[in-house]
Enzyme design. Structure first.
Site, mmCIF file in Angstrom:
data_model
loop_
_atom_site.group_PDB
_atom_site.id
_atom_site.type_symbol
_atom_site.label_atom_id
_atom_site.label_comp_id
_atom_site.label_asym_id
_atom_site.label_seq_id
_atom_site.Cartn_x
_atom_site.Cartn_y
_atom_site.Cartn_z
ATOM 1 N N SER A 63 0.803 -1.236 0.000
ATOM 2 C CA SER A 63 0.000 0.000 0.000
ATOM 3 C C SER A 63 0.832 1.280 0.000
ATOM 4 O O SER A 63 0.275 2.372 -0.209
ATOM 5 C CB SER A 63 -0.937 0.014 1.210
ATOM 6 O OG SER A 63 -2.012 -0.876 1.019
ATOM 7 N N LYS A 66 0.443 3.504 -2.967
ATOM 8 C CA LYS A 66 -0.767 4.295 -3.212
ATOM 9 C C LYS A 66 -0.505 5.800 -3.358
ATOM 10 O O LYS A 66 -0.976 6.403 -4.331
ATOM 11 C CB LYS A 66 -1.801 4.023 -2.121
ATOM 12 C CG LYS A 66 -2.343 2.598 -2.152
ATOM 13 C CD LYS A 66 -3.218 2.289 -0.942
ATOM 14 C CE LYS A 66 -3.733 0.857 -0.996
ATOM 15 N NZ LYS A 66 -4.491 0.473 0.217
ATOM 16 N N TYR A 191 -2.771 -2.471 -10.424
ATOM 17 C CA TYR A 191 -2.772 -2.387 -8.963
ATOM 18 C C TYR A 191 -2.014 -3.551 -8.329
ATOM 19 O O TYR A 191 -1.175 -3.353 -7.443
ATOM 20 C CB TYR A 191 -4.212 -2.344 -8.453
ATOM 21 C CG TYR A 191 -4.317 -2.318 -6.950
ATOM 22 C CD1 TYR A 191 -3.971 -1.173 -6.232
ATOM 23 C CD2 TYR A 191 -4.738 -3.438 -6.236
ATOM 24 C CE1 TYR A 191 -4.043 -1.143 -4.849
ATOM 25 C CE2 TYR A 191 -4.825 -3.405 -4.860
ATOM 26 C CZ TYR A 191 -4.468 -2.270 -4.168
ATOM 27 O OH TYR A 191 -4.541 -2.250 -2.807
ATOM 28 N N TYR A 242 -3.901 3.583 7.707
ATOM 29 C CA TYR A 242 -5.165 2.855 7.762
ATOM 30 C C TYR A 242 -6.090 3.476 8.801
ATOM 31 O O TYR A 242 -6.088 4.690 8.981
ATOM 32 C CB TYR A 242 -4.919 1.369 8.031
ATOM 33 C CG TYR A 242 -3.998 0.704 7.030
ATOM 34 C CD1 TYR A 242 -4.175 0.864 5.658
ATOM 35 C CD2 TYR A 242 -2.925 -0.096 7.447
ATOM 36 C CE1 TYR A 242 -3.330 0.248 4.737
ATOM 37 C CE2 TYR A 242 -2.087 -0.722 6.534
ATOM 38 C CZ TYR A 242 -2.294 -0.538 5.185
ATOM 39 O OH TYR A 242 -1.464 -1.152 4.274
ATOM 40 N N VAL A 260 1.280 -3.663 4.103
ATOM 41 C CA VAL A 260 1.264 -4.931 4.829
ATOM 42 C C VAL A 260 2.497 -5.785 4.549
ATOM 43 O O VAL A 260 2.677 -6.834 5.157
ATOM 44 C CB VAL A 260 -0.027 -5.737 4.545
ATOM 45 C CG1 VAL A 260 -1.241 -4.994 5.064
ATOM 46 C CG2 VAL A 260 -0.154 -6.071 3.067
#
Length: 306
Positions: A63, A66, A191, A242, A260
């Site tokens: 992530s 992103k 992605y 998060y 993660v």
């Protein structure tokens, strides 16, 4: 000023906390990580590099990609288009939650740092095919990390693709609602590949410094505008950790984005970039050791931007 001995001391002081976390196992390949791996790298505004522990160990970016892909999407489409499809608000939900896509009046992902928002962002990358789009993503991350050797992990990518049913369901839901305009499978492929890019804590520190310097590389090249980096850093503060982002803002107080795979990308505007790695995660998906070392560093060096 920072001394590398301080980083070594912080690694030793916090290493035991890694035993209390769990390595991500829902993506094949991630479960093979050593939960006791632990490293940190800090690069200051003078380009002085300070590292300790397993700072050269490679892991998948997950992530942390992103906010980086968001910058490229803004370059390709402009801010107005990107945020006509995605919001800017924290969700308070887990990063892979799907519930607000249907229950919220917003009818679009709340922000680009959750999976739904990031998949929508990936759909906006320019290119004639999924491969061309991903290669543009990879080249962009190579440029801002100043590491032309970066590549992706084929095994992790295939595992992401095989097990990504929740992500796939989000993507088709967004296609139905007009958030994703192009081919859904192309967006998902970009992605899954971007999450599989392999980096080290030192790579993350270089990216952090790029953001700290408002989109300028060490050679003086401006890659993205100062305004775009401000958007990204603001979203990292409010949404980057998060559903633990609020607590992190209180305890650490700097822009950060976790993944993660065990990495955390962080920075202090105008001062430094910091990368940490520790694959043992807390229940919210953040590196336990990485979180702890950033909290200690923030206190010792007075890093909080608040």
């Amino acid at each position: 000023m920072i001394d590398s001995d301080i980083l070594c001391d912080l690694i030793l002081a916090n290493k035991h906390k890694c035993k209390g976390g769990e390595v991500a196992d829902y993506i094949p390949g991630l479960k093979n990580a050593n939960r006791e791996s632990f490293g940190v790298c800090l690069i200051d505004s003078n380009r002085e590099v300070h590292c300790a522990g397993d700072y050269e160990e490679k892991f998948t970016i997950q992530s942390i990609s992103k906010p980086l892909v968001l910058m490229l999407a803004i370059l390709d489409n402009g801010e107005d288009f990107v945020f006509s499809k995605i919001g800017m608000e924290p969700t308070g939900d887990a990063f892979n939650s799907i519930q607000k896509l249907e229950t919220s009046n917003l009818r679009k992902p709340f922000n680009p740092m959750i999976n739904a928002g990031a998949i929508a962002v990936s759909s906006m990358i320019s290119g004639a095919s999924a491969e061309e789009k991903f290669n543009r993503v990879l080249d962009f991350i190579r440029k801002i990390s100043e590491n032309p050797t970066l590549d992706y992990d084929e095994e992790i990518y295939l595992g992401e693709k095989e097990t990504g049913n929740r992500n796939r369901s989000m993507a088709y839901f967004m296609k139905n609602d007009g958030v994703i305009e192009g081919d859904v499978e192309e967006a998902l492929d970009v992605y899954f590949r971007q999450c599989s890019i392999r980096v080290s804590a030192q790579d993350l520190a270089r990216i952090g410094l790029f953001l700290a310097n408002n989109g300028v590389t060490s050679s003086g090249e401006r890659v993205v505008s100062e305004h775009t980096t401000r958007i990204v850093k603001s979203l990292m503060v409010t949404c980057g950790m998060y559903d633990g982002s609020g607590e992190f803002a209180v305890r650490v107080g700097i822009p950060a984005k976790s993944g993660v795979g065990g990495g955390i990308l962080s920075l202090v505007p105008g001062r430094m970039g910091i990368g940490v790695y520790g694959p043992a995660l807390d229940p919210k998906g953040n590196s336990i050791g990485g979180y702890a070392i950033l909290e200690d560093l923030s206190k010792i060096l007075s890093l909080s931007i608040f």
